[in-house]
Design a protein around this motif. Structure first.
Motif, PDB file in Angstrom:
ATOM      1  N   THR A 121       0.836  -1.205   0.000  1.00  7.06           N
ATOM      2  CA  THR A 121       0.000   0.000   0.000  1.00  7.06           C
ATOM      3  C   THR A 121       0.871   1.256   0.000  1.00  7.06           C
ATOM      4  N   LEU A 122       1.901   1.252   0.846  1.00  7.40           N
ATOM      5  CA  LEU A 122       2.821   2.392   0.902  1.00  7.40           C
ATOM      6  C   LEU A 122       3.519   2.598  -0.434  1.00  7.40           C
ATOM      7  N   ALA A 123       3.963   1.500  -1.034  1.00 10.11           N
ATOM      8  CA  ALA A 123       4.657   1.598  -2.324  1.00 10.11           C
ATOM      9  C   ALA A 123       3.752   2.204  -3.386  1.00 10.11           C
ATOM     10  N   ALA A 124       2.480   1.787  -3.409  1.00 14.96           N
ATOM     11  CA  ALA A 124       1.549   2.301  -4.414  1.00 14.96           C
ATOM     12  C   ALA A 124       1.322   3.797  -4.240  1.00 14.96           C
ATOM     13  N   GLY A 137       5.225   2.595 -11.194  1.00 14.25           N
ATOM     14  CA  GLY A 137       4.886   1.190 -10.995  1.00 14.25           C
ATOM     15  C   GLY A 137       5.489   0.582  -9.753  1.00 14.25           C
ATOM     16  N   VAL A 138       4.773  -0.410  -9.210  1.00 14.46           N
ATOM     17  CA  VAL A 138       5.227  -1.168  -8.046  1.00 14.46           C
ATOM     18  C   VAL A 138       5.563  -2.577  -8.503  1.00 14.46           C
ATOM     19  N   HIS A 139       6.810  -2.992  -8.254  1.00 21.09           N
ATOM     20  CA  HIS A 139       7.278  -4.314  -8.656  1.00 21.09           C
ATOM     21  C   HIS A 139       7.470  -5.177  -7.416  1.00 21.09           C
ATOM     22  N   GLY A 140       6.776  -6.302  -7.372  1.00 23.86           N
ATOM     23  CA  GLY A 140       6.929  -7.230  -6.269  1.00 23.86           C
ATOM     24  C   GLY A 140       8.071  -8.197  -6.513  1.00 23.86           C
ATOM     25  N   VAL A 141       8.745  -8.582  -5.428  1.00 16.11           N
ATOM     26  CA  VAL A 141       9.841  -9.552  -5.508  1.00 16.11           C
ATOM     27  C   VAL A 141       9.386 -10.805  -4.775  1.00 16.11           C
ATOM     28  N   TRP A 142       9.241 -11.893  -5.517  1.00 21.82           N
ATOM     29  CA  TRP A 142       8.733 -13.157  -4.976  1.00 21.82           C
ATOM     30  C   TRP A 142       9.875 -14.170  -4.977  1.00 21.82           C
TER      31      TRP A 142
END
Length: 331
Positions: A29-32, A39-44
């Motif tokens: 939420t903070l990143a958005a 853009g927000v990129h997730g690291v999985w």
């Protein structure tokens, strides 16, 4: 690149079963809110892709792309994870990396900062963009001072305390695409080998470091944590303890809250039989609302409590649990 002109990377901590850990929703939420159109990129970091349900949830949180990291070494090791994050920073041009504050993530953040020359802030409880720079809020000196830290380096690495951000899952961008990202780990990161990993048994309660409600027992319990556990279960909270309680063997050391234990900042902290020694206060003083139950009216914890009860915890806590159950039954 700084401010909102570069993508934001978010480390997606998850359980072995593939479910997002609760604080990840907060940092997404903070990143958005900070990324703007970048853009927000997730690291999985996992061998398997996130499930469709997780991807839908990430999309609702504003994540636009998920990088599934595959490495030729164990990603549980902080040196390996730091190299994976560094590789993604280079690939995406990210200007900010967000992680949930945990012992492991703070170590990985430090390694990443050393490798990239980034500015790093740990245990932040707020982050904004001012004049094109990221500015983090954090409490220091056992929660007695609030500071603001401006990051002047091109890359910012920030670990955020749980319960610092209100989750907003209202984004309408759809499920993010999953992109594989292979990392060739250096020999330096391989110097540490993971020999064995044992998952703690599931207590059915929230994780202590990220729980919204924490009920803590101290010396006043005299080793009987049953009233503490009962109230925690009624409230859906976690159980914590002071150093005295863990040193006496009344509860495991993983429950210890304080400067030499876990730092918590729940929305509600209830201390039962907790005196409020300085080393304990350093790990909980940033809590939203502090309730103290102690038979000693002069206990130091009353100095910082929002609500105090001078009384026997073995009377007060069961009464509170019973009343909460009664109120819940009327809903």
């Amino acid at each position: 690149m700084t401010g909102t002109t570069a993508p934001v990377l978010v480390l997606l901590d998850h359980t072995p079963e593939g479910a997002l850990r609760s604080p990840v929703r907060e940092i997404a939420t903070l990143a958005a809110s900070l990324a703007g159109g970048a853009g927000v990129h997730g690291v999985w970091p996992a061998d398997t892709e996130p499930s469709a349900d997780v991807l839908a949830e990430l999309g609702a949180l504003g994540v636009t792309q998920v990088h599934r990291v595959v490495a030729d070494a164990d990603l549980h090791l902080t040196a390996v994870l730091a190299e994976a994050l560094g590789s993604l920073v280079a690939a995406t041009g990210a200007g900010l990396v967000l992680l949930v504050s945990s012992f492991e993530n703070k170590e990985a953040a430090a390694r990443l900062a050393v490798a990239t020359g980034a500015g790093v802030v740990t245990d932040a409880d707020g982050l904004v963009v001012e004049d094109g720079r990221y500015v983090a809020d954090k409490t220091v000196f056992a929660g007695t001072w609030t500071t603001r830290c401006a990051i002047t380096a091109p890359l910012a690495v920030v670990t955020v305390k749980a319960n610092s951000v209100v989750v907003d899952a209202s984004a309408t961008g759809g499920a993010p695409a999953v992109v594989p990202h292979a990392v060739a780990v250096s020999e330096g990161a391989r110097r540490v080998t993971l020999v064995e990993r044992t998952e703690r048994p599931d207590s059915g309660r929230p994780d202590l470091g990220s729980a919204h409600v924490v009920v803590v027992g101290g010396r006043g319990t005299e080793g009987d944590f049953s009233p503490v556990e009962e109230l925690a279960d009624v409230l859906g909270g976690a159980v914590g303890a002071t150093r005295v309680a863990t040193d006496e063997g009344w509860i495991g050391h993983d429950a210890q809250i304080g400067q030499t234990g876990v730092t918590v900042s729940p929305r509600l902290y209830i201390g039962a039989g907790v005196s409020g020694a300085v080393h304990h206060r350093g790990g909980m003083q940033a809590s939203g609302t502090i309730v103290a139950v102690n038979a000693d009216a002069d206990a130091p914890i009353f100095e910082i409590a929002d609500f105090g009860v001078v009384g026997d915890l073995f009377t007060v806590l069961p009464q509170a649990a019973a009343e909460l159950r009664r109120l819940k039954s009327q809903d």
